[in-house]
Design a protein around this motif. Structure first.
Motif, PDB file in Angstrom:
ATOM      1  N   PRO A 433       1.028  -1.136   0.037  1.00  0.00           N
ATOM      2  CA  PRO A 433      -0.019   0.013  -0.049  1.00  0.00           C
ATOM      3  C   PRO A 433       0.861   1.394  -0.021  1.00  0.00           C
ATOM      4  CG  PRO A 433      -0.878  -1.567   1.328  1.00  0.00           C
ATOM      5  CD  PRO A 433       0.428  -2.350   1.237  1.00  0.00           C
ATOM      6  N   GLY A 434       2.179   1.087   0.417  1.00  0.00           N
ATOM      7  CA  GLY A 434       2.745   2.226   0.692  1.00  0.00           C
ATOM      8  C   GLY A 434       3.762   2.508  -0.783  1.00  0.00           C
ATOM      9  N   LEU A 435       3.458   1.649  -1.563  1.00  0.00           N
ATOM     10  CA  LEU A 435       4.384   1.826  -2.753  1.00  0.00           C
ATOM     11  C   LEU A 435       3.361   2.228  -3.973  1.00  0.00           C
ATOM     12  CD1 LEU A 435       6.939  -0.976  -2.468  1.00  0.00           C
ATOM     13  CD2 LEU A 435       7.549   1.445  -2.566  1.00  0.00           C
ATOM     14  N   ARG A 436       4.108   2.949  -5.128  1.00  0.00           N
ATOM     15  CA  ARG A 436       3.342   3.316  -6.175  1.00  0.00           C
ATOM     16  C   ARG A 436       3.978   2.185  -7.277  1.00  0.00           C
ATOM     17  NH1 ARG A 436       4.930   7.836  -6.552  1.00  0.00           N
ATOM     18  NH2 ARG A 436       6.304   7.853  -8.232  1.00  0.00           N
ATOM     19  N   THR A 437       3.455   1.443  -8.084  1.00  0.00           N
ATOM     20  CA  THR A 437       3.889   0.434  -8.640  1.00  0.00           C
ATOM     21  C   THR A 437       3.596   0.880 -10.189  1.00  0.00           C
ATOM     22  OG1 THR A 437       2.047  -0.803  -8.622  1.00  0.00           O
ATOM     23  CG2 THR A 437       3.953  -1.397  -6.966  1.00  0.00           C
ATOM     24  N   THR A 438       4.821   0.821 -11.216  1.00  0.00           N
ATOM     25  CA  THR A 438       4.605   0.889 -12.499  1.00  0.00           C
ATOM     26  C   THR A 438       4.675  -0.680 -12.951  1.00  0.00           C
ATOM     27  OG1 THR A 438       5.236   3.156 -12.301  1.00  0.00           O
ATOM     28  CG2 THR A 438       5.414   1.965 -14.415  1.00  0.00           C
ATOM     29  N   GLU A 439       3.715  -1.163 -13.611  1.00  0.00           N
ATOM     30  CA  GLU A 439       3.744  -2.459 -14.316  1.00  0.00           C
ATOM     31  C   GLU A 439       4.086  -2.134 -15.787  1.00  0.00           C
ATOM     32  OE1 GLU A 439       0.948  -1.350 -12.901  1.00  0.00           O
ATOM     33  OE2 GLU A 439       1.092  -2.391 -10.862  1.00  0.00           O
ATOM     34  N   ILE A 440       5.037  -2.832 -16.167  1.00  0.00           N
ATOM     35  CA  ILE A 440       5.511  -2.890 -17.527  1.00  0.00           C
ATOM     36  C   ILE A 440       5.580  -4.229 -18.114  1.00  0.00           C
ATOM     37  CG2 ILE A 440       6.966  -0.696 -17.495  1.00  0.00           C
ATOM     38  CD1 ILE A 440       9.359  -2.682 -16.949  1.00  0.00           C
ATOM     39  N   GLY A 441       4.972  -4.304 -19.372  1.00  0.00           N
ATOM     40  CA  GLY A 441       5.166  -5.677 -20.141  1.00  0.00           C
ATOM     41  C   GLY A 441       6.126  -5.941 -21.117  1.00  0.00           C
ATOM     42  N   ASN A 442       6.959  -4.840 -21.350  1.00  0.00           N
ATOM     43  CA  ASN A 442       7.939  -5.001 -22.506  1.00  0.00           C
ATOM     44  C   ASN A 442       9.158  -4.069 -22.076  1.00  0.00           C
ATOM     45  OD1 ASN A 442       7.599  -2.658 -24.269  1.00  0.00           O
ATOM     46  ND2 ASN A 442       5.747  -3.695 -24.257  1.00  0.00           N
ATOM     47  N   LEU A 443      10.413  -4.390 -22.534  1.00  0.00           N
ATOM     48  CA  LEU A 443      11.279  -3.661 -22.184  1.00  0.00           C
ATOM     49  C   LEU A 443      11.414  -2.153 -22.920  1.00  0.00           C
ATOM     50  CD1 LEU A 443      14.022  -3.187 -20.398  1.00  0.00           C
ATOM     51  CD2 LEU A 443      15.227  -4.303 -22.353  1.00  0.00           C
ATOM     52  N   ALA A 444      10.773  -2.066 -23.954  1.00  0.00           N
ATOM     53  CA  ALA A 444      10.668  -0.979 -24.497  1.00  0.00           C
ATOM     54  C   ALA A 444      10.153   0.230 -24.048  1.00  0.00           C
ATOM     55  CB  ALA A 444      10.197  -1.384 -26.176  1.00  0.00           C
ATOM     56  N   SER A 445       9.001  -0.018 -23.363  1.00  0.00           N
ATOM     57  CA  SER A 445       8.257   1.002 -22.660  1.00  0.00           C
ATOM     58  C   SER A 445       9.401   1.663 -21.527  1.00  0.00           C
ATOM     59  CB  SER A 445       7.106   0.334 -22.118  1.00  0.00           C
ATOM     60  OG  SER A 445       7.140  -0.653 -21.105  1.00  0.00           O
ATOM     61  N   LEU A 446       9.918   0.946 -20.703  1.00  0.00           N
ATOM     62  CA  LEU A 446      10.767   1.436 -19.991  1.00  0.00           C
ATOM     63  C   LEU A 446      11.725   2.238 -20.478  1.00  0.00           C
ATOM     64  CD1 LEU A 446      11.698   1.469 -17.000  1.00  0.00           C
ATOM     65  CD2 LEU A 446      13.120  -0.694 -17.341  1.00  0.00           C
ATOM     66  N   VAL A 447      12.414   1.674 -21.544  1.00  0.00           N
ATOM     67  CA  VAL A 447      13.274   2.456 -22.406  1.00  0.00           C
ATOM     68  C   VAL A 447      12.866   3.745 -22.868  1.00  0.00           C
ATOM     69  CG1 VAL A 447      14.810   2.755 -24.404  1.00  0.00           C
ATOM     70  CG2 VAL A 447      14.732   0.624 -23.006  1.00  0.00           C
ATOM     71  N   ALA A 448      11.642   3.768 -23.441  1.00  0.00           N
ATOM     72  CA  ALA A 448      11.047   5.047 -23.951  1.00  0.00           C
ATOM     73  C   ALA A 448      10.774   5.992 -22.782  1.00  0.00           C
ATOM     74  CB  ALA A 448       9.698   4.759 -24.486  1.00  0.00           C
ATOM     75  N   ASP A 449      10.233   5.361 -21.561  1.00  0.00           N
ATOM     76  CA  ASP A 449      10.142   6.486 -20.412  1.00  0.00           C
ATOM     77  C   ASP A 449      11.448   7.131 -19.924  1.00  0.00           C
ATOM     78  OD1 ASP A 449       8.533   7.419 -18.062  1.00  0.00           O
ATOM     79  OD2 ASP A 449       9.965   6.435 -17.002  1.00  0.00           O
ATOM     80  N   ILE A 450      12.821   6.291 -19.810  1.00  0.00           N
ATOM     81  CA  ILE A 450      14.169   7.086 -19.505  1.00  0.00           C
ATOM     82  C   ILE A 450      14.258   7.897 -20.630  1.00  0.00           C
ATOM     83  CG2 ILE A 450      16.408   6.180 -19.060  1.00  0.00           C
ATOM     84  CD1 ILE A 450      15.167   3.637 -18.022  1.00  0.00           C
ATOM     85  N   ALA A 451      14.520   7.522 -21.766  1.00  0.00           N
ATOM     86  CA  ALA A 451      14.669   8.620 -22.806  1.00  0.00           C
ATOM     87  C   ALA A 451      13.905   9.802 -22.856  1.00  0.00           C
ATOM     88  CB  ALA A 451      14.431   7.591 -24.385  1.00  0.00           C
ATOM     89  N   ALA A 452      12.430   9.605 -22.785  1.00  0.00           N
ATOM     90  CA  ALA A 452      11.715  10.950 -22.481  1.00  0.00           C
ATOM     91  C   ALA A 452      12.534  11.755 -21.500  1.00  0.00           C
ATOM     92  CB  ALA A 452      10.264  10.697 -22.387  1.00  0.00           C
ATOM     93  N   ARG A 453      12.822  11.088 -20.157  1.00  0.00           N
ATOM     94  CA  ARG A 453      13.322  11.951 -19.088  1.00  0.00           C
ATOM     95  C   ARG A 453      14.680  12.430 -19.710  1.00  0.00           C
ATOM     96  NH1 ARG A 453      12.396  10.969 -13.768  1.00  0.00           N
ATOM     97  NH2 ARG A 453      11.219   9.057 -14.440  1.00  0.00           N
ATOM     98  N   GLY A 454      15.626  11.901 -20.386  1.00  0.00           N
ATOM     99  CA  GLY A 454      16.542  12.561 -20.783  1.00  0.00           C
ATOM    100  C   GLY A 454      16.325  13.750 -21.604  1.00  0.00           C
ATOM    101  N   ARG A 455      15.492  13.615 -22.486  1.00  0.00           N
ATOM    102  CA  ARG A 455      14.976  14.824 -23.538  1.00  0.00           C
ATOM    103  C   ARG A 455      14.241  15.853 -22.529  1.00  0.00           C
ATOM    104  NH1 ARG A 455      13.158  10.343 -26.731  1.00  0.00           N
ATOM    105  NH2 ARG A 455      10.972  10.782 -25.820  1.00  0.00           N
ATOM    106  N   ARG A 456      13.815  15.622 -21.548  1.00  0.00           N
ATOM    107  CA  ARG A 456      13.316  16.938 -20.840  1.00  0.00           C
ATOM    108  C   ARG A 456      14.364  17.522 -20.177  1.00  0.00           C
ATOM    109  NH1 ARG A 456       8.935  13.042 -19.529  1.00  0.00           N
ATOM    110  NH2 ARG A 456      10.056  12.343 -17.673  1.00  0.00           N
TER     111      ARG A 456
END
Length: 466
Positions: A433-456
């Motif tokens: 209950p104290g954790l905010r979980t982000t469920e991912i089904g494939n590695l590409a979604s995680l890479v896209a999120d980190i890349a967007a963070r890098g662009r920002r």
């Protein structure tokens, strides 16, 4: 009189041959075969070729837990499964100077302070040297019985007198020799014969015996692998001289879980137990730096959080470097290939370095997501959220597969103050209950999120410069 048979034993792996040859076909090493007698002595009280009848039991009989002897050292008892089992034999291996003798003298002293008889037999050091170590550790007043002896027959005869010891330490099995074997001390045949005699004594009397084994250059316990099969448990004492942490790992255990670990810290007063290793491994994190990710792993039944560090730098070499410390190098190669093939991450012109902080060694594939996140974070120069943990296995198709005991990993992360977790999709039911979980089904979604963070981050830096 029949002619005494001869056999040739490989001193590296224990394979036997009826004639000498330059190369051992079992292990591939050269010039390791040694001529030894092939005669086998009959068992005690037996005539050669004679056997005795024994009773066969049913599977439906009553099963009871093996009686155990608590050592008084919590981390050691955790690895052994709750303490030493009466009549069991343990094999402890580790690099020279890692602290095997220190751990065992502390264990025998702790048991002696509980009123149990504990005996420490050293075949490498004199009694005065063992006493000096005990004095440095503040254990001089413990009623541990010491001896410096290498003859197995003399050791068994001495220990058979009086009250049976609860714990016997043999340091080390490579220095022991027995009269029943016609070979030099330290050879494979002598190690095997000495171990057999000590195991018979343990089963007959109910004493727990710890055998110390030397290790080879590649970290394997020296001598025949048959010794590892003969004993009830094999423990590995790991660590690096540059780190104060020591890991006691159960490789084999007939009376408890395998892959269980105990964590110790080497101090001036000896080995101290680390009851919360996750907090210790994360105490010096580089917060806000790209290329670091916190992995929520499992070692046996214990959840353990460690920091995975990655550095991706442009390479000037024709073949870029791939260096990894604390993780499987072939696993790193697989993650890099998945990033290239399914996520569009081009690492062919970059050197890649991966390190597990604190000298810890990770063996489970659940670290794939944390390693991939750290690699991409370093490549795009985008720090990951400092209060997030990562775990999940990556398949060759780029899909993120579920891992075992997700609930225990998340509870440990929440206990240490983490607020977010990147997990496989199947772990959503195990969320804390104290954790905010982000469920991912494939590695590409995680890479896209980190890349967007890098662009920002790059856009913010450009705005500040403008």
């Amino acid at each position: 009189m029949s002619k005494r048979g001869l056999t040739f034993i490989c001193q590296n792996c224990g394979a036997a041959y009826n004639r000498w040859q330059g190369k051992c076909e079992a292990c591939g090493d050269w010039n390791t075969l040694s001529e030894e007698g092939a005669d086998r002595p009959a068992g005690p009280g037996r005539k050669p070729g004679k056997g005795r009848l024994f009773k066969l039991e049913d599977l439906a009989g009553d099963a009871t837990d093996a009686p155990r002897i608590a050592s008084g050292i919590g981390e050691l008892d955790r690895v052994t499964g709750g303490g030493f089992v009466k009549g069991s034999v343990l094999l402890l291996g580790g690099d020279p100077g890692i602290g095997k003798s220190t751990l065992l003298i502390q264990a025998t002293a702790a048991l002696a302070r509980l009123g149990q008889r504990a005996v420490y037999i050293s075949g490498e050091e004199a009694v005065a040297q063992v006493r000096l170590r005990a004095e440095r550790l503040g254990l001089r007043e413990a009623a541990v019985e010491l001896a410096s002896e290498t003859s197995v027959e003399d050791i068994i005869a001495t220990l058979s007198e009086g009250k049976t010891p609860k714990l016997i330490v043999i340091d080390s099995i490579q220095t022991m020799w027995t009269d029943t074997v016609e070979s030099a001390p330290g050879t494979v045949t002598q190690v095997r014969g000495a171990a057999q005699a000590l195991i018979r004594f343990a089963k007959r009397t109910g004493a727990a015996i710890i055998l110390v084994g030397h290790v080879t250059k590649d970290g394997q316990i020296a001598g025949p692998r048959v010794v590892e099969h003969m004993v009830d448990a094999v423990l590995s004492f790991e660590g690096e001289g540059s780190h104060q942490f020591r890991i006691l790992r159960a490789v084999k255990n007939r009376f408890g879980p395998t892959d269980e670990i105990g964590v110790f810290e080497m101090t001036g007063a000896g080995l101290c137990e680390v009851t919360n290793p996750s907090a210790l491994f994360l105490s010096e994190r580089d917060l806000g730096q790209p290329g670091t990710a916190v992995f929520a792993g499992m070692e046996g039944t214990r959840p353990l959080l460690v920091e995975i560090q990655a550095l991706v730098a442009p390479s000037t070499l024709g073949t870029p470097r791939r260096s990894v410390v604390g993780w499987d190098s072939s696993r790193l190669s697989m993650v890099l290939a998945v990033l290239e093939a399914h996520c569009g991450v081009r690492l062919g012109g970059h050197d890649v370095y991966l390190n597990v902080a604190g000298g810890m060694r990770i063996q489970e594939p659940a670290a794939d997501i944390a390693a991939a996140a750290a690699l991409v974070s370093s490549l795009v120069d985008a720090p990951l959220p400092p209060q997030a943990v990562y775990f999940g296995e990556v398949s060759l198709s780029g899909a993120v597969r579920p891992v075992a005991q997700a609930g225990s990993r998340l509870k440990e992360a929440a206990k240490l103050g983490f607020t977010a977790a990147v997990v496989p999709e199947s772990a959503r039911e195990s969320g804390d209950p104290g954790l905010r979980t982000t469920e991912i089904g494939n590695l590409a979604s995680l890479v896209a999120d980190i890349a967007a963070r890098g662009r920002r981050k790059a856009a913010q830096s450009a705005g500040e410069d403008g």
